[in-house]
Design an enzyme around this catalytic site. Structure first.
Site, short mmCIF file in Angstrom:
data_model
loop_
_atom_site.label_atom_id
_atom_site.label_comp_id
_atom_site.label_asym_id
_atom_site.label_seq_id
_atom_site.Cartn_x
_atom_site.Cartn_y
_atom_site.Cartn_z
N ASP A 52 0.83 -1.20 0.00
CA ASP A 52 0.00 0.00 0.00
C ASP A 52 0.86 1.25 0.00
O ASP A 52 1.82 1.36 0.78
CB ASP A 52 -0.91 0.02 1.23
CG ASP A 52 -1.68 1.33 1.34
OD1 ASP A 52 -2.60 1.54 0.53
OD2 ASP A 52 -1.31 2.17 2.20
N TYR A 57 2.91 10.23 0.24
CA TYR A 57 4.12 9.75 0.91
C TYR A 57 5.37 10.21 0.16
O TYR A 57 5.82 9.58 -0.79
CB TYR A 57 4.11 8.23 1.02
CG TYR A 57 2.89 7.66 1.72
CD1 TYR A 57 2.14 8.41 2.63
CD2 TYR A 57 2.46 6.36 1.47
CE1 TYR A 57 1.03 7.90 3.26
CE2 TYR A 57 1.35 5.83 2.10
CZ TYR A 57 0.63 6.61 2.99
OH TYR A 57 -0.47 6.08 3.61
N LYS A 83 -3.76 5.75 -3.41
CA LYS A 83 -4.83 6.61 -2.90
C LYS A 83 -5.05 7.81 -3.80
O LYS A 83 -4.16 8.21 -4.57
CB LYS A 83 -4.49 7.05 -1.47
CG LYS A 83 -4.22 5.85 -0.55
CD LYS A 83 -3.89 6.28 0.86
CE LYS A 83 -3.59 5.07 1.73
NZ LYS A 83 -2.27 4.47 1.43
#
Length: 333
Positions: A52, A57, A83
């Site tokens: 994930d 990030y 995401k």
């Protein structure tokens, strides 16, 4: 390979333990490419096949690194989630952004509309070197992140974002979608609007913080929505214990939290477990949980947590820590 569990009613199956890639985006400290490769290879060697990540990030650094590692693996051999909600575009070089050191030189804007979601995914696919995502999570929508600005973001999502996600799923660009957040209320709100295949919930269904037990767990069971748990150490305190400077929920722990963790630690040790091991087993054995994210950039940390899970907890573990008996809720396996 580790045990597989189904995501919702889809044909996506994830390993019961997954690798959370925020740390390899340089969360809190700079991580070398060599360290990144080592920890990802360690996860792969341990049978983890669900990874994930998110544009957030390191402003794409985590996705870029993960994409390089997975490029040599057959695409059907692993499950990948990313995401949406933040759209990256070329920007200035920064030393730090949002807690990530040396992020990629990208600007970021929030956009939960259909067009924003598709633009976010196109960037992610390029960095991840893939043409589809197995799971896509709507990232950080809710008042926890956006405060009063969330009303506009939620409107964008409801007007065009959810429909676009379904169309992307119908086209095979994504295989499942859900929401990835740090709060339970927005999950309940969205479940009244649409079906979600999965909820990635960080820090709200842990040995310490049981917020999700007040309605969300049962709602997910009723709707066939799988839970993926992140933040199971609550920003560190369930790993370090109630030491001076311990953090809970992204901030220094209050005296009340320190006292609660002190009691949990004594309870765990009374059963022959470390506090961290008890936190791991609580999340891993909870009914309806498809996978537990382990997020680290260190091989030693990953191996230590996997070793803890390899040892079965005492038979009365669930009863002692107040989690519901395994048979009382139907797990999505």
């Amino acid at each position: 390979m580790r045990a597989l569990r189904q995501i919702g009613t889809t044909d996506v199956q994830v390993t019961d333990i997954s690798f959370g890639a925020s740390a390899i985006g340089n969360l809190g400290r700079a991580v070398s490419d060599e360290e990144t490769t080592a920890v990802l290879q360690s996860a792969w060697d341990a049978g983890i096949r669900y990874f994930d990540t998110a544009p957030h990030y390191g402003r794409g650094r985590s996705e870029e690194r993960l994409g390089r590692f997975l490029k040599s693996k057959p695409r059907e051999d692993y499950v990948l989630s990313t995401k949406v909600g933040r759209v990256l575009s070329p920007g200035p070089t920064l030393k730090e952004a949002d807690g990530f050191i040396d992020p990629l030189p990208n600007d970021v804007r929030y956009d939960y509309s259909g067009d924003g979601i598709e633009a976010s995914l196109e960037g992610s696919f390029e960095r991840l070197q893939t043409h589809y995502a197995d799971i896509v999570y709507i990232h950080d929508i809710g008042t926890y992140t956006h405060g009063a600005a969330n009303e506009k973001h939620m409107q964008d999502l409801l007007v065009s974002g959810l429909d676009r996600l379904q169309r992307l799923k119908d086209r095979g660009k994504i295989r499942a979608f859900g929401i990835g957040v740090n709060e339970t209320q927005v999950c309940l709100d969205l479940l009244t609007e649409t079906d979600l295949d999965a909820i990635l919930l960080a820090g709200r269904l842990t040995l310490l913080d049981r917020e999700a037990e007040d309605g969300l767990v049962e709602k997910c069971r009723q709707r066939g929505t799988s839970l993926v748990l992140g933040g199971i150490f609550n920003s560190g305190i369930l790993a370090t214990g109630p030491v001076e400077g311990a953090w809970f929920d992204y901030a220094p722990a209050s005296q009340e939290i320190l006292e609660k963790v002190t009691a949990l630690k004594a309870q765990a040790e009374g059963m022959g477990l470390s506090l961290a091991s008890a936190a791991l087993h609580f999340a891993h054995s909870y009914p309806g949980v498809a996978s537990v994210l382990l997020g680290t950039s260190k091989v030693t940390s990953l191996k230590r947590n996997l070793d803890s899970l390899a040892t079965k907890p005492p038979a009365d573990f669930s009863r002692m820590f107040g989690s519901p008996p395994i048979g009382s809720l139907q797990a999505n396996l």
